[in-house]
Design a protein around this motif. Structure first.
Motif, PDB file in Angstrom:
ATOM      1  N   GLN A  54       1.079  -1.059   0.114  1.00  0.00           N
ATOM      2  CA  GLN A  54       0.017   0.000   0.114  1.00  0.00           C
ATOM      3  C   GLN A  54       0.770   0.984   0.142  1.00  0.00           C
ATOM      4  OE1 GLN A  54      -3.368  -0.547  -0.444  1.00  0.00           O
ATOM      5  NE2 GLN A  54      -2.577  -2.670  -0.324  1.00  0.00           N
ATOM      6  N   ASP A  55       0.282   2.368  -0.469  1.00  0.00           N
ATOM      7  CA  ASP A  55       1.101   3.630  -0.355  1.00  0.00           C
ATOM      8  C   ASP A  55       1.400   4.066   0.957  1.00  0.00           C
ATOM      9  OD1 ASP A  55       2.221   5.868  -0.952  1.00  0.00           O
ATOM     10  OD2 ASP A  55       0.542   6.924  -1.894  1.00  0.00           O
ATOM     11  N   GLY A  56       2.358   3.440   1.501  1.00  0.00           N
ATOM     12  CA  GLY A  56       2.884   3.976   3.076  1.00  0.00           C
ATOM     13  C   GLY A  56       4.168   3.941   3.279  1.00  0.00           C
ATOM     14  N   LEU A  57       4.729   3.736   4.407  1.00  0.00           N
ATOM     15  CA  LEU A  57       5.985   3.806   4.895  1.00  0.00           C
ATOM     16  C   LEU A  57       6.824   2.946   4.399  1.00  0.00           C
ATOM     17  CD1 LEU A  57       7.853   5.703   6.649  1.00  0.00           C
ATOM     18  CD2 LEU A  57       7.592   4.052   8.551  1.00  0.00           C
ATOM     19  N   LEU A  58       6.260   1.476   4.319  1.00  0.00           N
ATOM     20  CA  LEU A  58       7.001   0.613   3.762  1.00  0.00           C
ATOM     21  C   LEU A  58       7.451   0.710   2.108  1.00  0.00           C
ATOM     22  CD1 LEU A  58       8.677  -2.373   4.492  1.00  0.00           C
ATOM     23  CD2 LEU A  58       6.271  -3.293   3.709  1.00  0.00           C
ATOM     24  N   LEU A  59       6.330   0.980   1.480  1.00  0.00           N
ATOM     25  CA  LEU A  59       6.504   1.312   0.221  1.00  0.00           C
ATOM     26  C   LEU A  59       7.626   2.168  -0.101  1.00  0.00           C
ATOM     27  CD1 LEU A  59       5.480   0.998  -2.694  1.00  0.00           C
ATOM     28  CD2 LEU A  59       4.035   2.508  -2.450  1.00  0.00           C
ATOM     29  N   HIS A  60       7.483   3.249   0.830  1.00  0.00           N
ATOM     30  CA  HIS A  60       8.398   4.358   0.254  1.00  0.00           C
ATOM     31  C   HIS A  60       9.813   4.065   0.820  1.00  0.00           C
ATOM     32  CE1 HIS A  60       4.795   7.184   1.676  1.00  0.00           C
ATOM     33  NE2 HIS A  60       4.632   6.639   0.333  1.00  0.00           N
ATOM     34  N   ALA A  61      10.119   3.252   1.827  1.00  0.00           N
ATOM     35  CA  ALA A  61      11.436   2.884   2.007  1.00  0.00           C
ATOM     36  C   ALA A  61      12.170   1.797   1.249  1.00  0.00           C
ATOM     37  CB  ALA A  61      11.332   2.167   3.491  1.00  0.00           C
ATOM     38  N   ILE A  62      11.199   0.960   0.526  1.00  0.00           N
ATOM     39  CA  ILE A  62      11.864  -0.002  -0.318  1.00  0.00           C
ATOM     40  C   ILE A  62      12.151   0.501  -1.570  1.00  0.00           C
ATOM     41  CG2 ILE A  62      11.063  -2.133  -1.773  1.00  0.00           C
ATOM     42  CD1 ILE A  62       9.493  -3.083   0.525  1.00  0.00           C
ATOM     43  N   SER A  63      11.119   1.598  -2.213  1.00  0.00           N
ATOM     44  CA  SER A  63      11.313   2.319  -3.322  1.00  0.00           C
ATOM     45  C   SER A  63      12.561   3.041  -2.995  1.00  0.00           C
ATOM     46  CB  SER A  63      10.206   3.314  -3.758  1.00  0.00           C
ATOM     47  OG  SER A  63       9.055   2.579  -3.704  1.00  0.00           O
TER      48      SER A  63
END
Length: 302
Positions: free
Chosen positions: A204-213
């Motif tokens: 989902q568009d959240g902290l985990l996605l931002h970190a991996i990207s």
């Protein structure tokens, strides 16, 4: 009913980048010192850890933040412009629907060029302030802070001195913004649209996605920008007039082609966390802006 795109302040990205730079400055210092240190005879090359350990041993822990004022000035010029300009271009390109990836990449590269131009004087100060430690005492610049350094730079080298190494710096900025910001958006979009292979998990568009990207974008950016980054550091730290081709040929003759990736490890160790922190801070700042100023997030009729 569709949602109108949120309008964020131009300076928001600069603030996020500054927050990240304050956390990773010691790694930036180690990277510049590894890139500008005179090549030692023999096969042993200084490591990130040895540079940091030597810095603390000889000058104390506070010396790890040498040049922090120049780093802040750099982020509030270079990163402010490159991120702010890209966000404005992306919003314009996406007003009628998702923009093609090639258009976003070109926008990121153009925004990077503008950022490189705006941040060049601060870049010179940052390189000189962080590399002074590895210079002979007689060749040190001894800038006490970014403001006094800028005054000294203009007084001793003239206004044109602020644009030393501009060509390589803008090249690096184009490569950096295209590979870092462009790939971040690409990885983020891909993972939002497709589940992660093997585990079949939809992010989902959240902290985990931002970190991996961000980690993936940092890896791409470090590799793409390494040669231009080394040349930029060498040019900006040099005394007298130096030409990029002269620096390149001399270094290739004395150190071999591997010099183009000198400092890759500290660059990645620095750029990886810096990219993660920058985009996480930036995303959180945008989220906070939407919360504080909901009037900028309206619905369109149609």
């Amino acid at each position: 009913m569709g949602k109108r795109q949120t309008s964020y302040p131009f300076w928001l990205g600069g603030v996020g980048a500054t927050m990240a730079a304050c956390c990773t400055h010691p790694l930036d210092l180690a990277k510049v010192r590894m890139q500008t240190i005179h090549p030692a005879s023999g096969p042993v090359h200084p490591s990130t850890l040895s540079i940091l350990r030597m810095t603390v041993r000889e000058s104390g822990f506070r010396s790890l933040y040498t040049g922090l004022s120049a780093s802040v000035l750099r982020q509030m010029t270079y990163s402010l412009v490159r991120l702010g300009a890209y966000e404005k271009m992306k919003a314009s390109l996406s007003k009628d629907g998702p923009a093609p990836g090639s258009h976003l990449l070109l926008a990121a590269m153009l925004a990077g060029a503008l950022g490189g131009l705006a941040g060049n004087p601060a870049d010179i100060l940052l390189v000189r302030m962080t590399s002074d430690f590895v210079r002979p005492p007689a060749e040190r610049y001894n800038y006490s802070n970014a403001v006094s350094g800028m005054v000294t730079l203009v007084r001793e080298e003239g206004a044109h001195g602020m644009f030393r190494g501009l060509g390589t710096n803008m090249t690096r900025a184009v490569l950096m913004n295209g590979s870092q910001v462009g790939s971040y958006d690409l990885f983020k979009t891909m993972m939002l649209r497709n589940p992660i292979p093997v585990i079949d998990y939809q992010l989902q568009d959240g902290l985990l996605l931002h970190a991996i990207s961000s980690v993936l974008a940092g890896t791409v950016a470090t590799t793409v920008c390494a040669p231009a980054d080394v040349l930029r550091s060498r040019l900006m730290s040099a005394h007298g007039v130096s030409h990029p081709l002269q620096v390149l040929t001399t270094a290739l003759r004395e150190e071999g082609p591997r010099f183009l990736f000198k400092g890759w490890t500290p660059a990645f160790i620095r750029l990886g966390p810096n990219t993660v922190l920058m985009f996480v801070f930036f995303e959180q700042l945008k989220k906070g802006w939407r919360t504080l100023f909901p009037a900028t997030y309206l619905t369109d009729s149609g």
